[in-house]
Structure formats: structure tokens, C-alpha cells
Enzyme design. Structure first.
Site, PDB file in Angstrom:
ATOM      1  N   HIS A 142      -9.658  -4.884  10.664  1.00  0.00           N
ATOM      2  CA  HIS A 142     -10.190  -4.562   9.313  1.00  0.00           C
ATOM      3  C   HIS A 142     -11.536  -3.912   9.453  1.00  0.00           C
ATOM      4  O   HIS A 142     -12.434  -4.324   8.925  1.00  0.00           O
ATOM      5  CB  HIS A 142     -10.633  -6.235   8.801  1.00  0.00           C
ATOM      6  N   GLU A 156       0.674  -1.281  -0.041  1.00  0.00           N
ATOM      7  CA  GLU A 156      -0.129   0.039  -0.188  1.00  0.00           C
ATOM      8  C   GLU A 156       0.883   1.257   0.097  1.00  0.00           C
ATOM      9  O   GLU A 156       0.508   2.319  -0.724  1.00  0.00           O
ATOM     10  CB  GLU A 156      -0.816   0.073   1.144  1.00  0.00           C
TER      11      GLU A 156
END
Lengths: 368, 325
Positions: free
Chosen positions: B129, B60
Site C-alpha cells: 500500500h 480497478e
């Protein structure tokens, strides 16, 4: 597939040989007398500018941090001198040398460090954040290795748009241990991105020597892990820098392949000027030895005197011009105003700055 | 009007923008050949090819930074975070570089990227998450952030975000991907900074965003049917820029405000909204402002407990009744 060029051993050997070997390389041989004098002018200009900025810092005129490039000047000067129309550069916080090399004025750079409105970033960025997109110079970034994926992005854009060019992303030896840099190495090799990463290895990540921070001292070697070409060279001789970097940049432009170039260099000053203890993590002798044998200003001056490009008188004249220019930039910075307070909230959003017909909806800033 | 899913609406926005502007591309983990972890980009790689729809490694920080660098030279990348939670490993790129490059250069550059992906809990996947970082994004001047609550807004806001010349985060919601709404066939844009009154009312205002706005709408209907309370529901849509005017007009009309969001309460978006209301509509308030947020702990895994931790209709109704008591 990249074929790594493992030339570290041979280049080290060359470095101990006569330095004029590199001056004889085609990329250097093709330089005109004026171009060679320009290299000298750039290198000594960076030196004189930073010496003047150090005085200003010590006088309390410059705030924050001041990361001096003194000792490393030939690296940025050499590489920038190879830039073509569609080549772009980006670096970290030790960014003054790169800025001056691309042609930013001493005035705008000194004024930026003084925090003045006439600075290249209107006093909003400071010493670590110089930018000149019109000169293909994209900063000036404060976080170690944070600029490395941005450099990959510049190169990605060139490839995306079908432009023949490359991006050069400079980083220090301390930055190689950041995750973002290693992620980026993988990505650029995987995608065939025309970027050249230049590790300016000055031996110390702040006060920690290379030995104490990196498991393996050959940093460029890491490129092997990403199936990427690499090379190691010396950074005190601008002709050596140009000869090696030229190959890397050419390869990137022509083959869309990344390159990891480690340039061994040295900084005389601390990590920043606040790093007053820099003589505690290394010896005085080490610094003096480099200054005596590898000072980039002395090296190029001697080379150009030897080959008849420069005379002592001309060298002195250029030196004086640069001293005067640096002195004038300090005066310019001193006399320039700070930006008005209203400038605190400009340059935050492009859309707000360009909302000339007042079409934007909603509140963008949240002061009471 | 066609009845389409939130997922389809986002895909249409991406598809149309890729066709409209050759500089728009989308990159992220599994967006191309795998068709997207949540199938938002399904079919786009097949249609537009490798150049425009790009699979990235799980990196990322690298691909966020690459997108920012590319945008400086005129590419307009849309980057997908498989979960917005994953943006946390790219914080330096997003919160230092995307947000501040323009400022630190004194306005010499801009960063036209979109960062999109689901930012929600309620999916039984645990704390790592389940982040809703719109408050963190909004805390960084230079960034913009929107939270579409339905398919119409998702498409319109996505198109506005892609055309915007600043970095915009689009916070999606996995629990909404399969829900359907009416979406016009013809092209439209939902401008940033414009809230939406989902339901008019007179007794109190619920201000919310994202999926919570839909829950608030349901709760408002129940409050009306079972308790005879007329509730106005304001869906912020855009967090930064923020439509203060719609918020304040509604609160001035009803005199009471309940703020509902999935964020944790401390320094959540609603902390700022609450401040704005007390500052600018103090004299209109008939009682304290109340909030329903996620219960202030890391997101719990166990499903029945997580369903209670994040706002639900029951908790919103309880909050509304407190407001009116």
C-alpha cells in the site's frame, strides 16, 4: 432485473434444421436484394483480403503477427450490418474482418499491415490495431480481453449522454478467463450498461482447446453468475447471427441492459500465421469438415443462389472484384512510403499535436 | 486567500470542474455514498448525485477500462484509486490502453481521463500500500503525471489535469491531506510542466517533488540556520511534462544538486533528472550529483524503520552536506 434467456438448447436444434429458417426471420426478411448482396460482398471481401494478406506475410512484406479471421467472416459481417447511428464496436487483435465490415478500405488496412504511412494508423499500430472512430470502430486491441472494459466504457458514454445506442465488444473464447472481462461483466450488469459482449468461440485459445482452458464449455452460461442475459448461436450463417444479435442489440438499446452472446465459429488458419503447428492440436478432418459444411462464404452464397438473389455469374463477378481489390491494395501498400522518422514522436499526446500556438510548457520527450 | 487543507483543495477542484463541464464525472471505490476513503470527495455525491459521482465495485481494471472507453466518446472521467498501489491490478488498462490508444490509432483518438489517488509511504501500512509509481507512469509516453506538494498546487494541477485532453495521473499524498496552505478564493490553474522554486538560494539546489519537496524546504531552512548554507529548492510539481529549464537554470546558478524523492532509487524519477543535469549542465557542476531516495528495499511495515526508509529531514541534510563536501 435481467431475465436470462436460456435458449442454447433450442438454437442448437435450430442450427441443425434447415438454415433458411433464419433467413425467414423478420430482421432478415426485411433485407432488400441489394442489402443481401452487400452481405455476400462483405463476407467474400474479408476472405479475399485476408488470403492476399497471407501471401504478403509469407513473402515477408507484413511483419509481426497476422491473426486471420478466415472461417469467422459471417460473425462480424452480420453484426456490423445491424449497427445503427449510435452503435459502436470494439474488438481484439483478430480485427481485419470487423474493420472491413464497418467500411474501412482494403488499401488503408493492407498498408497498415505493411507498416506504411498510408495505413489506417500511419503504420503505428499494425495488424492488431486498426481503428476508424469515424465509423464507430474503436479497434483493434492487442491484449486478450483488454478491450472488454473499453467496450463497456463506450456503452457507458452512450447512456451518460442520453443517446440511444449500444456498444458491441467482441472477444475470443480465450478471453473469457481473463479477470478484466469477469470484472466487466459484473460492472455492466450492476450499472445497466447497454453493451453486448460477443464471444467469438472458435474453439481454441491459441493452441489450447476450449476443453483444456475453460472449466465449463458453455461460456455464455457465465452470464448467469452476473444476472445477465445470454444466448448461444452458430456463426457460419450470417442470417442466424443477425437474428440472434439483433435481439441482444435491441434489448441493450431499448432497456439499457447488457447481453452475453456466444457465437460458435471456427478459424481455418492457426492462431496467427506463426502458429504453423495448428494441425497438431486439431485434426485435418475437423478443419475439412467445417470447410465442407459450414464455410461462411459458401453458406451465404448457396442461400442467395437458392432464394434467387444471386446468380452464379453475379457471384463470380463479385468474387473477382474483391480479388482485384485485394490485389490492388497489396500494390498500394507496396508502393506507399513509410512514415518519416519524425512521425515516431507524433500522435503520442493530443496536446502536443494540437499545440499550434506553442503554449505548452515543459519537456514532453526525453531523447538526448 | 483562505487557509485550507490539501484534501479540501482537491475537493474544490473536483467540485468546480463537475459544475463547469457536464462531461466531468468522478468514479471509484467509496467515492460517493461513503464520502471517500480519505474524505476527498466528501459531500460531492450529495451535491451532484449519482450520475456525476459514482461508486464502483472493487474492480480497478474494469472501471479504469470503462473510464478510458467512455473518454473516447467525450466523457471526461476522473477515477479515484483508493491507493495508487491499487492501480497495479489495472496496469493493462492504464499502461497499454490509456497510454497507447492514441498512438496506435495514428492520432485518431485521445483519452481525456484523470487517474488520481494517494501515492505515498510513511503510513505504516506495509509494502503493498506504499507505492510511488510516478516513475512507472512517466516511463510510458502518452501518459502525464503530476505530484502536488501543497494545497495550492493540488487544486491548480487537478483542474489542469481535468481540462487536459490526454490521460493525466495526479499523485496525492495521505500525509498531506490534513495539512493547510493558503489558496486563493478566485479561480486559477497550475499548468502542467512548470516547476516551482519554493526557496531561492545560491550554494546548492535541491530538486524534489511531492511531499519530499516540503521536507526539502524544511531541511533547506535548517541548513541555512544551522550551517549557513544557502539552498535553492525546486519543486518539480509535474514529472511528465518536465520543466527542464527551471532545473537547469538553478543548477547552473548553484553548481551543486541534491535530488530528493520517495521513489526507490533504481530507475526512479531522479535517475532521469540526474542524467539530464549531467548532459546539459555538466560544465557547471562543482561536484557529483547526490540523491536521497527511499532506502532500496520493499517498504517496511515497522513505523520507526519506515520513517527512516523514506526521505526525512535528517537524511536530506546529510545528503546536502555530502553534496557540499
Amino acid at each position: 432485473m435481467a431475465t436470462p434467456k436460456k435458449k442454447s438448447a433450442s438454437t442448437t436444434k435450430k442450427a441443425t434444421a434447415k438454415i433458411t429458417d433464419f433467413a425467414a426471420a423478420p430482421i432478415n426478411k426485411s433485407l432488400s436484394k441489394e442489402e443481401k448482396i452487400d452481405l455476400y460482398r462483405t463476407i467474400i471481401g474479408i476472405r479475399r483480403f485476408e488470403e492476399r494478406s497471407l501471401r504478403a506475410y509469407n513473402q515477408g512484406k507484413i511483419g509481426g503477427f497476422l491473426h486471420l479471421y478466415i472461417g469467422q467472416e459471417a460473425v462480424a459481417s452480420g453484426i456490423v450490418s445491424l449497427m445503427e447511428e449510435n452503435d459502436h464496436i470494439i474488438t481484439a487483435y483478430r480485427d481485419h474482418g470487423h474493420a472491413l465490415a464497418v467500411g474501412m478500405s482494403m488499401n488503408e488496412c493492407m498498408a497498415e499491415m505493411f507498416g506504411k504511412h498510408t495505413g489506417c494508423s500511419k503504420g503505428k499500430g499494425g495488424s492488431m490495431h486498426f481503428f476508424a472512430p469515424d465509423k464507430n470502430y474503436w479497434g483493434g486491441h492487442g491484449i486478450v480481453a483488454g478491450q472488454t472494459p473499453l467496450g463497456a466504457g463506450l456503452a457507458f458514454a452512450l447512456k451518460y449522454k442520453g443517446l440511444k445506442g449500444c456498444a458491441i465488444a467482441f472477444l475470443g473464447d480465450g478471453a473469457v478467463n481473463q479477470g478484466s472481462f469477469m470484472e466487466t461483466l459484473n460492472l455492466v450488469s450492476l450499472w445497466g450498461i447497454p453493451v453486448v459482449f460477443v464471444i467469438e468461440n472458435n474453439g481454441y485459445s491459441m493452441g489450447t482447446s476450449l476443453k483444456r482452458s475453460s472449466a465449463k464449455e458453455n461460456l455464455a452460461h457465465r452470464a448467469d453468475g452476473f444476472d445477465m442475459a445470454w444466448e448461444v448461436c452458430n456463426g457460419h450463417d450470417v442470417f442466424e447471427v443477425r437474428e440472434v444479435a439483433n435481439r441482444a442489440m435491441k434489448r441493450a438499446r431499448e432497456e439499457h441492459k447488457p447481453f452475453l452472446l456466444e457465437i460458435q465459429t471456427y478459424r481455418y488458419r492457426g492462431h496467427s500465421v506463426a502458429d504453423a503447428n495448428h494441425e497438431k492440436y486439431r485434426t485435418k478432418e475437423e478443419i475439412e469438415e467445417y470447410k465442407r459444411t459450414k464455410d461462411p462464404v459458401n453458406v451465404i452464397k448457396q442461400q442467395l443462389l437458392d432464394d434467387g438473389t444471386l446468380t452464379e455469374a453475379l457471384a463470380k463477378k463479385i468474387d473477382q472484384e474483391k480479388k482485384d481489390e485485394a490485389e490492388a491494395s497489396a500494390k498500394f501498400a507496396e508502393e506507399s512510403p513509410y512514415a518519416p522518422r519524425s512521425e515516431i514522436q507524433t500522435d503520442v499526446y493530443w496536446e502536443v499535436d494540437n499545440d499550434t500556438d506553442n503554449k505548452l510548457k515543459g519537456t514532453y520527450f526525453f531523447n538526448d | 486567500m483562505a487557509l485550507i487543507t490539501y484534501r479540501e483543495a482537491i475537493k474544490q477542484a473536483l467540485d468546480e470542474e463537475i459544475q463547469r463541464d457536464e462531461n466531468v464525472c468522478i468514479m471509484g471505490e467509496e467515492v460517493a455514498q461513503y464520502n471517500g476513503a480519505y474524505k476527498v470527495t466528501e459531500g460531492l455525491w450529495e451535491k451532484h448525485g449519482d450520475k456525476r459521482v459514482i461508486d464502483t465495485p472493487i474492480s480497478e481494471a474494469a472501471f479504469s477500462g470503462l473510464a478510458i472507453g467512455a473518454s473516447m466518446l467525450g466523457v471526461r472521467p476522473v477515477i479515484e484509486m483508493m491507493f495508487m498501489s491499487f492501480s497495479y491490478v489495472a496496469i493493462d488498462q492504464l499502461f497499454n490502453n490509456a497510454s497507447f490508444c492514441r498512438y496506435m490509432s495514428g492520432g485518431l483518438m485521445n483519452v481525456p481521463i484523470v487517474v488520481r489517488g494517494p501515492a505515498n509511504g510513511g503510513t505504516n501500512v506495509g509494502a503493498t500500500h506504499s507505492h510511488t509509481p510516478e516513475n512507472m507512469v512517466a516511463n510510458h509516453p502518452g501518459l502525464k503525471v503530476v505530484c502536488p506538494s501543497n494545497a495550492y498546487d493540488a487544486k491548480g494541477l487537478m483542474k489542469a489535469a481535468i481540462r487536459d485532453n490526454d490521460p493525466v495521473f495526479v499523485m496525492e499524498n495521505t500525509l498531506l491531506y490534513g495539512e493547510k496552505w493558503e489558496v486563493p478564493e478566485e479561480e486559477y490553474i497550475v499548468e502542467l510542466g512548470v516547476a516551482n522554486i519554493l526557496k531561492e538560494g545560491t550554494d546548492m539546489t535541491i530538486i524534489s517533488h511531492g511531499r519530499c519537496a516540503m521536507l526539502s524546504l524544511q531541511a533547506a531552512k535548517t541548513l541555512e540556520e544551522k550551517h549557513g548554507i544557502s539552498v535553492e529548492v525546486v519543486d518539480l510539481r509535474s514529472i511528465r511534462p518536465l520543466d527542464e529549464e527551471t532545473i537547469l537554470n538553478s543548477v547552473k546558478k548553484t553548481g551543486r544538486a541534491l535530488l530528493v524523492e520517495e521513489n526507490k532509487p533504481y530507475c526512479g524519477v531522479d535517475a532521469q533528472i540526474s542524467h539530464i543535469i549531467q548532459l546539459k549542465a555538466f560544465d557547471y557542476l562543482d561536484g557529483p550529483i547526490h540523491r536521497v531516495s527511499a532506502i532500496d528495499a520493499p517498504q517496511i511495515y515497522a513505523k520507526p524503520l519506515e520513517d527512516w526508509q523514506i526521505p526525512n529531514e535528517e537524511r536530506i541534510i546529510t545528503g546536502a552536506l555530502k553534496c557540499l563536501s
